[in-house]
Write an enzyme that holds these catalytic residues in place. Structure first.
Site, PDB file in Angstrom:
ATOM      1  N   TYR A   1     -19.619  15.773 -14.102  1.00  0.00           N
ATOM      2  CA  TYR A   1     -19.910  14.336 -14.102  1.00  0.00           C
ATOM      3  C   TYR A   1     -20.862  14.029 -12.942  1.00  0.00           C
ATOM      4  CZ  TYR A   1     -19.135   9.387 -13.309  1.00  0.00           C
ATOM      5  OH  TYR A   1     -19.317   8.055 -13.094  1.00  0.00           O
TER       6      TYR A   1
ATOM      7  N   ASP B   1     -10.480  18.477 -13.061  1.00  0.00           N
ATOM      8  CA  ASP B   1     -10.735  17.128 -13.565  1.00  0.00           C
ATOM      9  C   ASP B   1     -10.415  17.150 -15.058  1.00  0.00           C
ATOM     10  OD1 ASP B   1     -11.860  14.787 -14.617  1.00  0.00           O
ATOM     11  OD2 ASP B   1     -13.484  14.748 -13.158  1.00  0.00           O
TER      12      ASP B   1
ATOM     13  N   ARG C   1       0.837  -1.213   0.000  1.00  0.00           N
ATOM     14  CA  ARG C   1       0.000   0.000   0.000  1.00  0.00           C
ATOM     15  C   ARG C   1       0.870   1.261   0.000  1.00  0.00           C
ATOM     16  NH1 ARG C   1      -1.594   1.594   4.676  1.00  0.00           N
ATOM     17  NH2 ARG C   1      -2.183  -0.471   5.430  1.00  0.00           N
TER      18      ARG C   1
ATOM     19  N   LYS D   1     -11.021   6.164 -18.463  1.00  0.00           N
ATOM     20  CA  LYS D   1     -11.511   6.679 -19.738  1.00  0.00           C
ATOM     21  C   LYS D   1     -10.375   6.713 -20.773  1.00  0.00           C
ATOM     22  CE  LYS D   1     -15.134   7.069 -17.133  1.00  0.00           C
ATOM     23  NZ  LYS D   1     -15.520   8.288 -16.448  1.00  0.00           N
TER      24      LYS D   1
HETATM   25  C1  LIG Z   1     -15.941   8.647 -15.123  1.00  0.00           C
HETATM   26  C2  LIG Z   1     -15.587   9.969 -14.562  1.00  0.00           C
HETATM   27  C3  LIG Z   1     -15.241  10.114 -13.212  1.00  0.00           C
HETATM   28  C4  LIG Z   1     -15.273   8.940 -12.254  1.00  0.00           C
HETATM   29  O1  LIG Z   1     -14.280   8.020 -12.529  1.00  0.00           O
HETATM   30  P1  LIG Z   1     -14.374   6.417 -12.271  1.00  0.00           P
HETATM   31  O2  LIG Z   1     -13.103   5.936 -12.840  1.00  0.00           O
HETATM   32  O3  LIG Z   1     -15.591   5.929 -12.981  1.00  0.00           O
HETATM   33  O4  LIG Z   1     -14.489   6.234 -10.800  1.00  0.00           O
HETATM   34  C5  LIG Z   1     -14.870  11.375 -12.773  1.00  0.00           C
HETATM   35  N1  LIG Z   1     -14.851  12.441 -13.594  1.00  0.00           N
HETATM   36  C6  LIG Z   1     -15.198  12.331 -14.896  1.00  0.00           C
HETATM   37  C7  LIG Z   1     -15.152  13.534 -15.757  1.00  0.00           C
HETATM   38  C8  LIG Z   1     -15.581  11.100 -15.418  1.00  0.00           C
HETATM   39  O5  LIG Z   1     -15.923  11.003 -16.703  1.00  0.00           O
END
Ligand SMILES: *Cc1c(COP(=O)(O)O)cnc(C)c1O
Length: 373
Positions: free
Chosen positions: A102, A174, A50, A199
């Protein structure tokens, strides 16, 4: 980016020349949870999985460099990355967030308000005067998605970071939708970048992962302490998988972008489409169909596009935010900022652009047929 080479080269070479023992090209996956010590006080590297792991280190080092940050932290999901960042703050803190975000982020912020004593104000991303007006004495951070999800609006990150610096507010971005291949928020003054690496960064619809990248020694140290204390770290196998995905990021982003442009040109001319939202880069776009009743038959008629709830993978996806990614945002809230029941979000994949457009065309034709009969 390192002055040594360009982004494309850097990405492809992640992990190569890192393993000295056997000179493996592909980063080895170190599954061991524990590391032997020769004697008390003799510590040369790793202790416990960890706290640190050689496979994760290769990934985190590369990602820190990619985003122009000092340190990166690989987390078990994008949401875990958001949670890690917000664990920096104490109860009673106030935050400003992009309005159009999101749905999962919105849901987590609601939970923070209920359980952690946090307070959020939402900014529509249009007036910088209004942004200033939202600030309070206890505002600790501003959380920005740009482009926003699903309306694909962009904001001026430099303006926001000037505002944040003036009032000693942490600026968090983000960067999931653009990736560091297109946008590097830390270079524009942000303090922290987060990613759902699930993504574009991983890119193959087969991996759940998140990243936090920080600038500044004190902040990085604090995040490192929390990352280990909370334990939402990414597993060695998933770190390796993400490294492999990153190697083709440049290739994929170019193809996503070319194809998205192709789709935008097509949709803009279509009589059943009223609006197209595309920020000009990357493979994400949204569009509104003329009538809500056409949404369901349109989705059903698709043959190449997959009706599914994610983005950034090689396969083309269509998402209906209202019942999928953004279902936790109440209708009365989302309508106020333009997230309508007629909106579809496309994650344009890396297939041949003509095939992608042909699929949309045949689905529209099927829907038109319904209208006639
Ligand atoms: C999918 C997404 C998240 C969350 O991420 P996960 O990997 O699904 O936990 C956060 N911000 C954006 C812009 C996203 O598209």
């Amino acid at each position: 980016m390192s002055s040594r080479c360009r982004k494309e080269t850097f990405l492809v070479q992640i992990g190569n020349r890192k393993e000295e023992h056997f000179r493996a090209v592909s980063t080895p996956i170190y599954f061991s949870t524990a590391y032997r010590h020769e004697e008390i006080g003799l510590q040369d590297g790793y202790d416990y999985i960890r706290t640190g792991n050689p496979t994760r280190d290769v990934l985190e080092e590369a990602v820190a460099e990619l985003e122009g940050g000092d340190q990166a932290f690989a987390t078990s999901s994008g949401m875990a990355a958001v949670q890690l960042v917000f664990s920096l703050f104490e109860k009673g803190s106030h935050f400003i967030s992009s309005r159009d975000i999101y749905g999962g982020n919105y849901r987590l912020f609601e939970l923070f308000e209920e359980k952690y004593g946090f307070e959020f104000s939402y900014w529509d991303g249009k007036s910088y005067e209004e942004l200033k007006a939202l600030r309070k004495e206890n505002t600790k951070a501003i959380f920005i998605e740009t482009p926003t999800n699903p309306l694909m609006q962009t904001v001026d990150l430099q303006k926001i970071s000037a505002f944040a610096k003036q009032y000693h507010i942490l600026h968090v971005v983000d960067n999931t939708l653009y990736t560091p291949f297109i946008q590097r928020p830390l270079e524009q003054g942000a303090d922290i970048v987060i990613h759902s690496a699930t993504k574009y960064l991983a890119g193959h619809n087969d991996l759940l992962a998140g990243l936090v990248i920080s600038k500044g020694e004190k902040l990085s140290e604090e995040l490192g302490f929390l990352h280990n204390s909370i334990g939402s770290v990414l597993s060695p196998y998933d770190c390796w998988s993400l490294i492999r995905g990153l190697k083709t990021l440049a290739l994929r982003m170019r193809q996503h972008e070319n194809n998205a442009q192709h789709v935008v040109d097509y949709l803009k001319r279509h009589p059943l489409v009223t609006d197209v939202y595309y920020p000009g880069r990357s493979g994400m776009l949204s569009f509104e169909i003329v009538d809500e009743s056409l949404v369901s038959p349109f989705l059903k008629a698709l043959k190449l596009f997959t009706f599914a709830e994610s983005l950034g993978g090689v396969e083309s996806f269509l998402t209906y935010p209202v019942t999928q990614t953004h279902m936790d945002i109440p209708e009365e809230v989302r309508i106020t900022y333009g997230l309508s029941n007629r909106l579809l979000r496309a994650s344009v994949g890396v297939e041949h652009g003509d095939d992608i457009v042909a699929d949309l065309e045949q689905a529209f034709q099927a829907v038109e047929q319904l209208e006639v009969t």
